[in-house]
Each structure stands twice: as structure tokens, then as C-alpha cells.
Design a protein around this motif. Structure first.
Motif, PDB file in Angstrom:
ATOM      1  N   TRP A 120       4.416  -6.702  -0.844  1.00  0.00           N
ATOM      2  CA  TRP A 120       3.150  -7.185  -1.050  1.00  0.00           C
ATOM      3  C   TRP A 120       2.117  -6.327  -0.284  1.00  0.00           C
ATOM      4  O   TRP A 120       0.787  -6.414  -0.505  1.00  0.00           O
ATOM      5  CB  TRP A 120       3.501  -8.466  -0.456  1.00  0.00           C
ATOM      6  CG  TRP A 120       4.127  -9.562  -1.391  1.00  0.00           C
ATOM      7  CD1 TRP A 120       5.268 -10.105  -0.982  1.00  0.00           C
ATOM      8  CD2 TRP A 120       4.197  -9.441  -2.843  1.00  0.00           C
ATOM      9  NE1 TRP A 120       6.002 -10.820  -1.934  1.00  0.00           N
ATOM     10  CE2 TRP A 120       5.363 -10.513  -3.016  1.00  0.00           C
ATOM     11  CE3 TRP A 120       3.280  -9.330  -3.917  1.00  0.00           C
ATOM     12  CZ2 TRP A 120       5.203 -11.007  -4.462  1.00  0.00           C
ATOM     13  CZ3 TRP A 120       3.365  -9.869  -4.979  1.00  0.00           C
ATOM     14  CH2 TRP A 120       4.623 -10.436  -5.314  1.00  0.00           C
ATOM     15  N   ALA A 153      -1.328  -5.117  -2.072  1.00  0.00           N
ATOM     16  CA  ALA A 153      -2.798  -5.470  -1.276  1.00  0.00           C
ATOM     17  C   ALA A 153      -3.384  -4.105  -1.235  1.00  0.00           C
ATOM     18  O   ALA A 153      -4.770  -4.165  -1.820  1.00  0.00           O
ATOM     19  CB  ALA A 153      -2.436  -6.254   0.066  1.00  0.00           C
ATOM     20  N   HIS A 211      -6.385  -9.232  -3.837  1.00  0.00           N
ATOM     21  CA  HIS A 211      -6.341  -8.096  -2.705  1.00  0.00           C
ATOM     22  C   HIS A 211      -6.058  -8.928  -1.228  1.00  0.00           C
ATOM     23  O   HIS A 211      -5.380  -8.627  -0.625  1.00  0.00           O
ATOM     24  CB  HIS A 211      -7.482  -7.254  -2.530  1.00  0.00           C
ATOM     25  CG  HIS A 211      -7.893  -6.619  -1.206  1.00  0.00           C
ATOM     26  ND1 HIS A 211      -6.879  -5.727  -0.801  1.00  0.00           N
ATOM     27  CD2 HIS A 211      -8.706  -6.522  -0.607  1.00  0.00           C
ATOM     28  CE1 HIS A 211      -7.477  -5.165   0.257  1.00  0.00           C
ATOM     29  NE2 HIS A 211      -8.425  -5.695   0.589  1.00  0.00           N
ATOM     30  N   THR A 212      -7.089  -9.864  -1.006  1.00  0.00           N
ATOM     31  CA  THR A 212      -7.213 -10.541   0.288  1.00  0.00           C
ATOM     32  C   THR A 212      -5.986 -11.375   0.512  1.00  0.00           C
ATOM     33  O   THR A 212      -5.265 -11.364   1.725  1.00  0.00           O
ATOM     34  CB  THR A 212      -8.574 -11.509   0.536  1.00  0.00           C
ATOM     35  OG1 THR A 212      -8.533 -12.282  -0.529  1.00  0.00           O
ATOM     36  CG2 THR A 212      -9.686 -10.393   0.677  1.00  0.00           C
ATOM     37  N   ASN A 213      -5.578 -12.030  -0.723  1.00  0.00           N
ATOM     38  CA  ASN A 213      -4.310 -12.845  -0.502  1.00  0.00           C
ATOM     39  C   ASN A 213      -3.103 -12.373  -0.333  1.00  0.00           C
ATOM     40  O   ASN A 213      -2.217 -12.558   0.337  1.00  0.00           O
ATOM     41  CB  ASN A 213      -4.421 -13.980  -1.546  1.00  0.00           C
ATOM     42  CG  ASN A 213      -5.364 -15.057  -1.412  1.00  0.00           C
ATOM     43  OD1 ASN A 213      -5.550 -15.740  -0.310  1.00  0.00           O
ATOM     44  ND2 ASN A 213      -6.364 -15.184  -2.032  1.00  0.00           N
ATOM     45  N   ALA A 214      -2.957 -11.149  -1.237  1.00  0.00           N
ATOM     46  CA  ALA A 214      -1.826 -10.282  -1.110  1.00  0.00           C
ATOM     47  C   ALA A 214      -1.691  -9.656   0.473  1.00  0.00           C
ATOM     48  O   ALA A 214      -0.460  -9.683   1.083  1.00  0.00           O
ATOM     49  CB  ALA A 214      -1.693  -8.984  -1.975  1.00  0.00           C
ATOM     50  N   GLY A 215      -2.993  -9.602   1.060  1.00  0.00           N
ATOM     51  CA  GLY A 215      -2.879  -8.817   2.190  1.00  0.00           C
ATOM     52  C   GLY A 215      -2.515  -9.638   3.329  1.00  0.00           C
ATOM     53  O   GLY A 215      -1.751  -9.639   4.207  1.00  0.00           O
ATOM     54  N   TRP A 247       1.716  -9.650   2.832  1.00  0.00           N
ATOM     55  CA  TRP A 247       2.035  -8.636   3.944  1.00  0.00           C
ATOM     56  C   TRP A 247       1.813  -9.381   5.462  1.00  0.00           C
ATOM     57  O   TRP A 247       2.924  -9.164   5.946  1.00  0.00           O
ATOM     58  CB  TRP A 247       0.985  -7.502   4.029  1.00  0.00           C
ATOM     59  CG  TRP A 247       0.832  -6.546   4.897  1.00  0.00           C
ATOM     60  CD1 TRP A 247      -0.378  -6.230   5.882  1.00  0.00           C
ATOM     61  CD2 TRP A 247       1.966  -5.624   5.550  1.00  0.00           C
ATOM     62  NE1 TRP A 247      -0.205  -5.261   6.468  1.00  0.00           N
ATOM     63  CE2 TRP A 247       1.258  -5.112   6.419  1.00  0.00           C
ATOM     64  CE3 TRP A 247       3.234  -5.721   5.305  1.00  0.00           C
ATOM     65  CZ2 TRP A 247       1.999  -3.860   7.284  1.00  0.00           C
ATOM     66  CZ3 TRP A 247       3.962  -4.568   5.978  1.00  0.00           C
ATOM     67  CH2 TRP A 247       3.138  -3.886   6.822  1.00  0.00           C
TER      68      TRP A 247
END
Lengths: 475, 46
Positions: A21, A25, A56-60, A64
Motif C-alpha cells: 500500500w 500511495a 493517494h492520501t488514504n493509501a498513504g 502504509w
């Protein structure tokens, strides 16, 4: 490998999935940064900036960040309590439910289902999944702590408990909504109350997802890596409690110069400034723990990641309070300065600590020596340089942008049109993409190193070998 | 200031008092050794 019947497999799985993840991200981050300079890279309806940015923000944050929280908490709690995990089955359920939740989030966001609340975009069915996931995780951690062998709790356990409790409260309160269909709901709050609750959540997501858990990791992995205890446990306890008391009041600094009551803005501003003390309490504790050990910055790649990580935390927690001051906020809020600030935290502080944690864990969870320490060093320099290019270019861009927005002619009219300010941003946005690509290259080097460790790393026959050579990362 | 604001500030002040008590307890001379023991225990072999 270790003598205790600790659950290593679940830690290994969470590490692997959080890396997956994390790569998503960063990859999506690079794509959205390119979409800003090359609008033709937007492919409607699914792959536009508006839909990819929350992916991007939620995967980060959740893929992650939270993935690493799960991995390290499940690892640390067993060792700090000197007992195996309360329930292995619950942990296994948590792993697959975690991945299901992240996938469901990404798919629904790409389909355009969103609450429009920043960092809380997922619609109500996914909120329910998140709550189940967190409750399962919390039960396992708390029950393991309750059956611990040492009465005194190490500071990392305090931060872990705080994060578990606070995230539950923050998420549920901000998720309160009235569903009107399967993927549409309306917030339970209205107007400025909604904004206030949202940023109480938003800023404390930074506190309780991206700060407290990573301080828990820092306080655990630094002494484990250097082999010497932290400078002062009592100082860490005071820094912990002051951080807990102060952080939850600061959210409204995101709403300066808005219709939110003035006294709430002032209170948030005051608490934000006071937060420098507990934040730097941890930074000083980290630095003072290195007394007589600074040579390890050259010799031990783990220490490099950890000390640079805490240094970025220190810089972040000085810059953040400055931004919370009304006059400075009036100048830089809504400019590109702000994402530069956030990315120093995520790419610098959070990820440096996460990478160090993984490097520490890998020999233990795979039972193999790290494939290449030079590659780990290369990874360090690539992510450091990539992050610095990213943040510095946008700090310059933010000041330029703010200056142009505020410039006025003698008759009171604006000197520059909005489009003129946009055109000036292009070189900096290209620099950001370039920095992101360097960072992603570092991430690929890291993944290659771990992949080769799992496949070809030298086998570790005994724990003593691990402790004296590979695990401490001597270069 | 309305009642809600006064309660908000009252809770804030109350939390400061609790925090002060935690500081006094943590740094009491009696608890000096007890307060530092956990940092040594965490270094035990896993």
C-alpha cells in the motif's frame, strides 16, 4: 529466530501488505503530481486528480501508515509485555479485513463515492468496516497488555494505548452521519460545527495516527538498535502526557480566519504553540539517548533512519505551530507551503521511522540477514534527497504564491490575476514530481532489498548472531 | 462568553491540574528508580 512463542507470521504479513500500500500511495502521488503539470494525464471519470488524490492520501495514511502501526504494535506488544499475542485468530482476521477495507476504500473513491471530508472521504459502509477493524485490533492489543509480566509499562505501550483509544473516539465522532443510500450519507453536524468536528478529527488523525504510534516505534527501535536505553523514561512520560493533553485542542488552527468562534481559534493557536514543548521533549530524549553513541550514525544504518526521522519530527513540530499563528496562517494558508509541510512529516518523519522499523524487523521475521546494507544506505539517501527536493521546492512556491496573491497596486486592485500566479508555479511543480520520482526510486530499491533478503539473504542460525551483527545493522 | 465556552475552558483548566499532578508524581524523589526501570527492562533479550 526468537525463543518465545511469539506470532511472527502476522507481523511479516502486515509488513508485506503495508509496503504494497505504501508503493501504491507513492505511485499515485507521483501520478497526481504529474496531472497538475500535464492536465492531459487526467482520464475521466475514474482517473482524474479529484478521485486519485484521496486514493493517494488514504493509501498513504491507512494502507502504509496504519498497516505499519498494525505490524509494529503486534510485534512490540508481545515483547514489551513478554507474553504471546492474546488471540492469533483475531490478528489473522484483522489482516484480511484490513486489506478488504483498503481495497473497498480505493474502489469506492475511484467510483466517485466520497463524503468530501479530507482524510475521512470514505462513505458510511467503509466507516463501519474501519470501526470493526479497529475494535478487533484494540481488543487484541489491550488484552495482551493486561496479561503482561512487567508491571511498569514502557513508554511505547503508553503511546500505543493512547493511539488506540483516541483513534476510536475521533473516527466514530467524525463519522456520525445520516445514510440516505448505500453509498451516500450526510454529516450529522452542520455549518461551522461540521467544520470544527472535521478538523478536530483531521488534525488529530495527524496526532494519533501519524505521531503517537511512530513515537512508540521510535522509543522502541532506537534503544533496540543502539543497544543503550533511552536517556530518560520519566521525561518521556511527561512528554507523553503533555502531548495527550494538548494535541486534542489544536484542530481549529485549520480554521483560522473562518466563521468558527474567535476564542476557539485563539485556544487552538495557543495550544499549538505549547505543543512545541512535548514534541521537543521526545526529540531531546532521542538526541540525549545518543550521548556517546553518535559514531553509530556512521556505522549503523538503522540509527541514521531513526535520528533523521526524529529530526524531521522536530522540524515539523516547529513549523506546524508557526503556521498556526494567525498572521503567518493568513499569509501561507491555501498555498503550496502546506503540502510541503505535510510531506516533510509523512516522507521524512513517518516513513523514516517506518523504514527503520522494517529493517529492524526483517532479519527477525524472515530469519535471514539483510541482503545488502549498501542498498539500505542508497535507499536512505534517495528518500532523503527526494523528500528535500519535494518540500523545499514547494516551500519556495508557497511563499511566491502568497506574495503574488497579496500584492496590490496603489489603487487597491490585485497586481496579479490568479492565472498568472498559477503559471509561476509550474517549475516548482515539476521539481515536486522530480523529487517524488527520486523518492519512489528509493522505495523500489528498498523493496528489491527486502525481496532479495526473503529469497537469498544469508540464514540466521542463532539469535545471538542476529543481535551482534545484522540486526543492529552494522555497516 | 456563553455557558458552553465557560465549560470548555473549565475542562481545559481541570486537565491542566491533572497534568500538574502527573508531573509531581512522576518526578517525586521516591519514585525515581521506579520511573526509570522500564527503559532497562525493554532491553532484555526477547
Amino acid at each position: 529466530m526468537e525463543n518465545q512463542p511469539y506470532n511472527q507470521a502476522i507481523v511479516r504479513s502486515f509488513v508485506n501488505w503495508s509496503i504494497v500500500w505504501g508503493l501504491v500511495a507513492v505511485l499515485v502521488g507521483v501520478i497526481v503530481s504529474l496531472q497538475m503539470v500535464e492536465p492531459d494525464l487526467n482520464f475521466p471519470p475514474y482517473f482524474t486528480f479529484g478521485r486519485l488524490r484521496p486514493v493517494h492520501t488514504n493509501a498513504g495514511i491507512y494502507g502504509w501508515g496504519v498497516g505499519m502501526i498494525f505490524a509494529t504494535f503486534l510485534y512490540m506488544v508481545q515483547r514489551l509485555c513478554k507474553v504471546p499475542l492474546w488471540s492469533d485468530k483475531l490478528a489473522k482476521f484483522q489482516l484480511w479485513f484490513f486489506n478488504a477495507t483498503i481495497i473497498a476504500s480505493a474502489v469506492t473513491l475511484l467510483l466517485g463515492y466520497t463524503t468530501s471530508k479530507e482524510y475521512h472521504e470514505m462513505e458510511w459502509p467503509i466507516d463501519v468496516m474501519v470501526v470493526i477493524l479497529w475494535v478487533v485490533f484494540s481488543i487484541n492489543i489491550i488484552m495482551t497488555i493486561l496479561k503482561r509480566k512487567d508491571e511498569q509499562m514502557y513508554i511505547s505501550l503508553w503511546y500505543m494505548l493512547a493511539a488506540i483509544i483516541a483513534v476510536a473516539i475521533l473516527y466514530i465522532v467524525n463519522a456520525a452521519a445520516v445514510p440516505v443510500s448505500l453509498f451516500k450519507s450526510y454529516s450529522a453536524y452542520a455549518g461551522t460545527n461540521d467544520a470544527n468536528v472535521q478538523w478536530w478529527f483531521g488534525h488529530n488523525a495527524v496526532a494519533m495516527v501519524l505521531t503517537a504510534p511512530f513515537l512508540a516505534m521510535f522509543y522502541y527501535f532506537l534503544p533496540k538498535s543502539t543497544g543503550v536505553p533511552i536517556y530518560s523514561h520519566r521525561m518521556s512520560i511527561i512528554a507523553f502526557w503533555s502531548l495527550i493533553f494538548m494535541y486534542l485542542w489544536t484542530g481549529a488552527h485549520h480554521l483560522l480566519w473562518t466563521p468558527v468562534p474567535d476564542w476557539i481559534q485563539t485556544l487552538a493557536m495557543g495550544f499549538s504553540i505549547m505543543l512545541i514543548a512535548p514534541s521537543w521533549g521526545s526529540v531531546f530524549n532521542g538526541y540525549l539517548s545518543m550521548n556517546g553513541q553518535w559514531h553509530q550514525m556512521r556505522e549503523n544504518y538503522l540509527v541514521k533512519f531513526l535520528i533523521l526521522g526524529i529530526t524531521f519530527y522536530g522540524l515539523q513540530t516547529l513549523q506546524g505551530p508557526m503556521q498556526a499563528i494567525r498572521s503567518f496562517s493568513a499569509f501561507i494558508h491555501y498555498t503550496d507551503w502546506v503540502p510541503a509541510h505535510i510531506h516533510m512529516g509523512t516522507m521524512g518523519w513517518v516513513s523514516m521511522i517506518a523504514f527503520a522499523s522494517i529493517y529492524y524487523l526483517v532479519p527477525r521475521i524472515y530469519g535471514r540477514e539483510l541482503y545488502s546494507i549498501p542498498l539500505a544506505n542508497l535507499h536512505f539517501w534517495l528518500i532523503l534527497v527526494g523528500q528535500l527536493i519535494w518540500s523545499i521546492s514547494l516551500w519556495i512556491a508557497g511563499v511566491l504564491q502568497a506574495g503574488m496573491w497579496n500584492a496590490m497596486n496603489p489603487d487597491g486592485s490585485l497586481t496579479y490575476t490568479f492565472m498568472e500566479t498559477m503559471v509561476e508555479m509550474y517549475p516548482y511543480w515539476w521539481a515536486r514530481s522530480f523529487g517524488g520520482m527520486i523518492y519512489m526510486t528509493g522505495l523500489i530499491v528498498f523493496i528489491y532489498n527486502l525481496w532479495m533478503t526473503a529469497k537469498k539473504g544469508g540464514s540466521i542460525a542463532a539469535q545471538t548472531t542476529v543481535e551482534t551483527t545484522t540486526v543492529e545493522g552494522r555497516a | 462568553m456563553d455557558l458552553a465556552s465557560i465549560v470548555y475552558l473549565g475542562v481545559t483548566f481541570g486537565m491542566f491540574v491533572i497534568f500538574a499532578l502527573i508531573v509531581i508524581r512522576t518526578y517525586s524523589r521516591k519514585r525515581k528508580d521506579e520511573g526509570e526501570i522500564a527503559k532497562y527492562q525493554m532491553l532484555d533479550d526477547d
